[in-house]
Design an enzyme around this catalytic site. Structure first.
Site, short mmCIF file in Angstrom:
data_model
loop_
_atom_site.label_atom_id
_atom_site.label_comp_id
_atom_site.label_asym_id
_atom_site.label_seq_id
_atom_site.Cartn_x
_atom_site.Cartn_y
_atom_site.Cartn_z
N ARG B 50 0.47 -1.14 -0.15
CA ARG B 50 -0.24 -0.10 0.20
C ARG B 50 0.85 1.14 -0.28
NH1 ARG B 50 -3.70 -1.52 5.48
NH2 ARG B 50 -4.03 -4.03 4.22
N ASP B 52 0.11 5.16 1.21
CA ASP B 52 -0.61 6.14 1.51
C ASP B 52 -1.44 7.64 1.48
OD1 ASP B 52 -0.45 4.93 4.28
OD2 ASP B 52 1.35 5.89 5.29
N TYR B 110 12.40 3.87 -1.99
CA TYR B 110 11.36 5.02 -1.46
C TYR B 110 11.90 6.59 -1.78
CZ TYR B 110 6.97 2.95 -0.31
OH TYR B 110 6.34 2.38 0.35
N ARG B 197 8.83 8.05 5.71
CA ARG B 197 8.91 9.07 6.30
C ARG B 197 9.42 9.12 7.82
NH1 ARG B 197 2.55 8.47 4.69
NH2 ARG B 197 2.52 10.33 6.52
#
Lengths: 244, 244
Positions: B50, B52, B110, B197
């Site tokens: 997933r 966000d 990422y 993050r």
């Protein structure tokens, strides 16, 4: 009375261009409203030049006169606090009262971004021109050089231009790569209507082999708009910088 | 029956994240609808994981099974013709029937983009995290190295994570510059909830001098979420690539 010169970044996607128009959201109109909110004054914001609907700016310049007591260096944050998120004041400087962002501009730089991949972009959809076909980059780079110099650029000017003389001096024109795109940079002492987008379209014609780099001088010489390439869409174009 | 693996770019701004939810616009839901439009089939699109709400992807991977006769290489253009402009299928490949984009993922990358300038961005407003304060880039770069290795990353995991083991291996973590931003790249065999993050937020804490690079191993060792930095907002985060 002070004369304040702003440096402005904007995402042109949701605006009807720079110039104020009745009942249409424009960059000039929205910034004038923001200036009114923080100073209480109705000002005339003089841009270095218009940008068309959908065109972006990284460093547009514009000046306005004010009696406000706000310190010059506070204008960016004060204006940004009331501006929408797709316009940002990057800098403010005090200039002499007779300074005009329009008439004192000595050179401007535009860039045009071409997304040359097989499938369309998602994140960059409003910020690049998607062109999926093979391009001869070396020939495009070579063609850029032929634009440098002082010429009558009538072949690269859409009708509707207000200026009399179509002579402009291009100081630099080159192709580079940035952010996964082909970037064409053009610096000139001024730009005719749609000139940057037509030059980019003509360089693209070289890229697909429709014309040769050595055709560029002939197209310039012809002063015939139909000989140059088409005007590429506005969303690939950025006003990068204005020099005084 | 074929199993098709898609490579997907999306602008997460206007979506409630990847995962399908009733009455909410999600990436998975919109692509499943697009697949139904071109194949007539109700498929289950299995994403590599997933993302966000607000998180972007340059190379999300997802697979689905189909009886359709559409040639594999035609899927990108066919799907793009019915998808909204903020989602683009970049590639399609046939994979074995037992392949799962989720369970076969070996590593993911990422990146997190930080816009470190005094005034806020306009064009990049939905694509970078705006941080106007001075940063010690050299210390941030140094801190990245301490994340590389196999550790229990409990300190870098928001509650709500479904996984049991919090052990992950980070293959690479580094800081570079792109598109006028600081970019933090992290490659791992898997990511805990909000891990990228929170790592970016902790590296930012190093940048402002709140912690030292050598504190990173202690924070990892503590397995205490409160010792790490805050989770930076989703709009600076991009799923760059998934490797199988």
């Amino acid at each position: 009375m002070r004369n304040i010169l702003l440096t402005i970044e904007y995402d042109g996607t949701n605006y009807f261009g720079w110039q104020k128009q009745p009942n249409k959201k424009t960059i000039q109109g929205v910034i004038e409203d923001a200036i009114k909110k923080i100073t209480g004054e109705d000002v005339n914001l003089v841009g270095s030049g218009r940008t068309d609907r959908g065109v972006h700016a990284l460093g547009q310049k514009a000046n306005f006169k004010t009696e406000s007591k706000i310190p010059t260096e506070k204008f960016p944050l004060a204006l940004n606090s009331v501006l929408p998120s797709d316009i940002s004041i990057k800098d403010a400087a005090e200039v002499s009262l007779d300074f005009s962002a329009r008439y004192n501009a000595k050179q401007k730089t535009y860039k045009y971004l071409i997304y040359n991949h097989k499938t369309r972009p998602a994140i960059l959809r409003n910020y690049v021109y998607y062109f999926p076909y093979d391009l001869d980059i070396a020939s495009m780079q070579k063609s850029c050089e032929y634009f440098i110099g002082e010429y009558d650029f009538s072949s690269f000017c859409s009708s509707g231009s207000e200026t009399n003389s179509k002579v402009r001096r291009i100081f630099d024109c080159y192709l580079t790569f940035e952010n996964d795109c082909i970037a064409i940079y053009i610096t000139a002492n001024g730009f005719l209507y749609n000139m940057a987008r037509i030059i980019a379209g003509t360089i693209l014609d070289v890229g697909v082999g429709r014309i040769k780099p050595t055709d560029i001088p002939l197209i310039i010489e012809s002063k015939d708009r139909t000989k140059a390439g088409k005007s590429l869409p506005p969303w690939g174009l950025y006003l990068v910088d204005v020099v005084y």
